[in-house]
Motif scaffolding. Structure first.
Motif, short mmCIF file in Angstrom:
data_model
loop_
_atom_site.label_atom_id
_atom_site.label_comp_id
_atom_site.label_asym_id
_atom_site.label_seq_id
_atom_site.Cartn_x
_atom_site.Cartn_y
_atom_site.Cartn_z
N UNK A 98 0.87 -1.17 0.00
CA UNK A 98 0.00 0.00 0.00
C UNK A 98 0.91 1.22 0.00
N UNK A 99 0.92 1.94 -1.11
CA UNK A 99 1.90 3.01 -1.27
C UNK A 99 1.69 4.15 -0.28
N UNK A 100 0.47 4.26 0.26
CA UNK A 100 0.23 5.30 1.27
C UNK A 100 1.13 5.10 2.48
N UNK A 106 4.22 3.99 2.46
CA UNK A 106 5.66 3.98 2.15
C UNK A 106 6.46 4.75 3.19
N UNK A 107 7.44 4.09 3.76
CA UNK A 107 8.34 4.77 4.70
C UNK A 107 9.41 5.51 3.90
N UNK A 108 10.09 6.45 4.51
CA UNK A 108 11.22 7.09 3.81
C UNK A 108 12.26 6.07 3.35
N UNK A 109 12.49 5.03 4.16
CA UNK A 109 13.48 4.03 3.77
C UNK A 109 13.03 3.25 2.54
N UNK A 149 10.88 4.34 0.30
CA UNK A 149 10.90 5.28 -0.83
C UNK A 149 12.30 5.39 -1.41
N UNK A 175 -1.37 10.36 6.67
CA UNK A 175 0.01 9.86 6.75
C UNK A 175 0.77 10.67 7.80
N UNK A 205 6.83 13.65 8.64
CA UNK A 205 8.17 13.35 9.15
C UNK A 205 8.67 14.54 9.97
N UNK A 215 17.56 12.74 5.80
CA UNK A 215 16.86 12.12 4.66
C UNK A 215 17.12 12.90 3.36
N UNK A 250 17.56 9.62 -3.19
CA UNK A 250 16.13 9.76 -2.86
C UNK A 250 15.41 10.66 -3.86
N UNK A 282 8.05 5.56 -12.02
CA UNK A 282 8.35 5.00 -10.70
C UNK A 282 7.73 3.61 -10.56
N UNK A 314 -3.40 12.77 -2.67
CA UNK A 314 -3.79 13.51 -1.48
C UNK A 314 -3.73 15.00 -1.75
N UNK A 337 9.67 13.09 0.62
CA UNK A 337 10.61 12.15 1.25
C UNK A 337 10.06 10.73 1.27
N UNK A 338 8.74 10.59 1.15
CA UNK A 338 8.13 9.26 1.05
C UNK A 338 7.90 8.85 -0.40
N UNK A 339 8.45 9.61 -1.33
CA UNK A 339 8.48 9.16 -2.73
C UNK A 339 7.38 9.64 -3.63
N UNK A 365 -0.06 9.30 -6.02
CA UNK A 365 0.70 8.09 -5.62
C UNK A 365 0.60 6.97 -6.63
#
Lengths: 245, 262
Positions: A156-158, A160-163, A165, B37, B40, B48, B54, B87, B170, B183-185, B246
């Motif tokens: 679930x892409x929502x 996604x953690x920074x790691x 990503x 979400x 951060x 980060x 990234x 992506x 979002x 940062x979450x892509x 996303x």
């Protein structure tokens, strides 16, 4: 002939059987057959039991038996003289359709053979008890053939953690993957086309990784790995390497 | 490398200020990122942001050029959609999308401009067409140029456009949400100072946080990219809108393989 001895033996313990009706001269012409069967009636490999006939100091005849595997065995001792052996050779050659000339020569020799040792045998049964050793471990699977791979992330892409990503981007721009002809997908779990791969990851919580062969037509071959997505790019590449990629 | 000051907080000429303020209330139409979400903490941003890999910049395969038309929001929206496509499915899956095929449905004239929200609403429901490159013409029944408001969309364009949609996104409400999304892509397309672009990375310099964005002015800036400082953007996020997409549609079956029997 009559074979007498214990009805039961421990596995790997030796036992003695006396053989009545066997003469000293017979030992030159004697063959011993030991046949074992397991609980399912399947024949136990012959190398699991050893039977040796010999003449004792007092002139009596005996049979030495030791078995490596428990089970029920039938022990047969056979005196098969020169003439009897030729009878068998002719029978075998006939059933195997050996060429006529050879069969004829065999029959000729057989017919001229004088034989004072007609075929005789004796049989007894023996139960060998005791826990069998565990079967040897199966051989390790052969290393997978190297080739192109699909690396499929489903999550679930929502979430996604920074790691994750970061790892997605590292995989996306990886020169290693592109140089090997591998392809990477980062799928959302409710995306059209993702469901079969999501089903494949049933039981895996969180982001999941699947590695398959990448076929010449760009399709996916059998699944080689499935499990949680490793935490880092390096760990994912290590799994890929273990599976031929 | 230090940011070239001439590409920081660039205010477009008046005729290019064609990203219109949003007409609906934040969160009225779509979920707000910060509600869904975890943002951060700022204390974690420097470490980060320092991870160069990234950056979402490699997902941008081509800098768009809106010409002299007011289609900036459509270009930003379609550019972000292309980035998400790369992506998800890889560079081979990249299809250049026609911002004009979107803009024509959310604007009244070549210079009228459009809102961020109208663009995301339209691209998520009826989709967008590929540009009319020779490769795309060979692959798809319907294509459209990236500029030229006066040109009509091809008959039955919806059939092809429906294959290219943004499916999940979002509304972003704050700078903290903005940076967290990146940062979450997720790239973020947004409006400020009357112009729309989409951000691909964050960077700090002399204690100031910057968003690096892809513009739609062709050969401009740092290979097509520019920078907005936090103070330049902060007040605009809610007035113009900022959207973090996303997921885009699987535009062709071959993008996701099916497993073959063992």
């Amino acid at each position: 002939m009559v074979i007498t001895g214990p009805d039961k033996l421990q596995r790997n313990a030796y036992g003695w059987f006396s053989v009545i009706g066997l003469q000293a001269a017979d030992l030159q012409k004697t063959s011993v057959y030991c046949v074992g069967v397991d609980a399912n009636g399947q024949t136990i490999p012959i190398d699991t039991i050893t039977c040796i006939p010999f003449t004792g100091w007092g002139g009596g005849h005996a049979l030495f038996v030791v078995a490596q595997q428990s089970g029920n065995y039938t022990i047969t001792i056979t005196v098969n003289g020169w003439r009897g052996s030729l009878d068998r050779a002719v029978a075998d050659a006939t059933s195997a359709a050996i060429e006529t000339d050879l069969l004829g020569q065999l029959q000729l020799v057989r017919d001229k053979a004088a034989d004072t040792y007609p075929y005789r045998n004796g049989t007894t049964t023996l139960e060998v008890v005791g826990a069998n050793p565990p079967p040897p471990p199966p051989p390790p699977p052969p290393p997978p053939e190297t080739g192109k791979r699909w690396i499929i992330l489903v999550r679930e892409s929502q979430q996604d953690s920074p790691a994750l990503a970061l790892q997605i981007m590292e995989l996306r721009v990886s020169t290693y993957l592109s140089s090997k002809g591998h392809a990477f997908l980062a799928l959302d779990d409710d995306q059209t086309g993702a469901k079969p791969w999501l089903d494949e990851l049933s039981g895996v919580s969180g982001p999941g990784l699947i590695i398959t062969e990448r076929l010449a037509d760009n399709g996916a071959g059998p699944v080689l790995f499935k499990g949680p997505m490793p935490a880092t790019y390096e760990a994912t590449i290590a799994i890929l390497n273990e599976h031929g990629g | 490398m230090a940011i070239d000051p001439q590409f920081i907080d660039v205010i477009p000429p008046s005729e290019m200020r064609t990203c219109l303020p949003r007409t609906d209330r934040l969160g009225a139409s779509w979920p707000i990122y910060e509600d869904q979400v975890d943002t951060i903490p700022r204390s974690e941003w420097p470490a980060l942001a320092a991870q160069q890999d990234r950056s979402l910049q490699p997902l941008v395969r081509k800098i768009k050029d809106q010409g002299q038309e007011g289609s900036c929001a459509s270009n930003a929206c379609s550019g972000a959609a292309e980035a998400i496509t790369v992506k998800q499915f890889g560079i081979e899956a990249w299809i250049e999308l026609s911002a004009m095929s979107l803009y024509k449905r959310v604007a009244s004239s070549a210079q009228s401009g459009s809102t961020i929200n109208d663009n995301i609403r339209e691209i998520s429901t009826r989709g967008i067409l590929p540009t009319d490159t020779p490769q795309n013409k060979a692959r798809f029944a319907h294509t459209h140029p990236n500029t030229g408001f006066g040109r009509s969309l091809p008959t039955d364009w919806e059939v092809t456009a429906n294959r290219f949609r943004i499916l999940e996104w979002f509304d972003v409400a704050s700078m903290d949400g903005f940076v967290s999304a990146i940062l979450r892509g997720a790239p973020v397309f947004y409006g400020r100072a009357g112009h729309a672009i989409f951000a691909v990375s964050v960077k700090t310099e002399n204690g100031i946080w910057y968003l690096k964005y892809a513009n739609s002015w062709g050969e401009w800036g740092e290979d097509g990219f520019g920078y907005d400082s936090e103070s330049f953007v902060r007040g605009s996020i809610q007035s113009y809108g900022a959207v973090a997409p996303r997921v885009v549609s699987t535009w062709d079956d071959w993008l996701i393989p099916r497993e073959m029997a063992a």
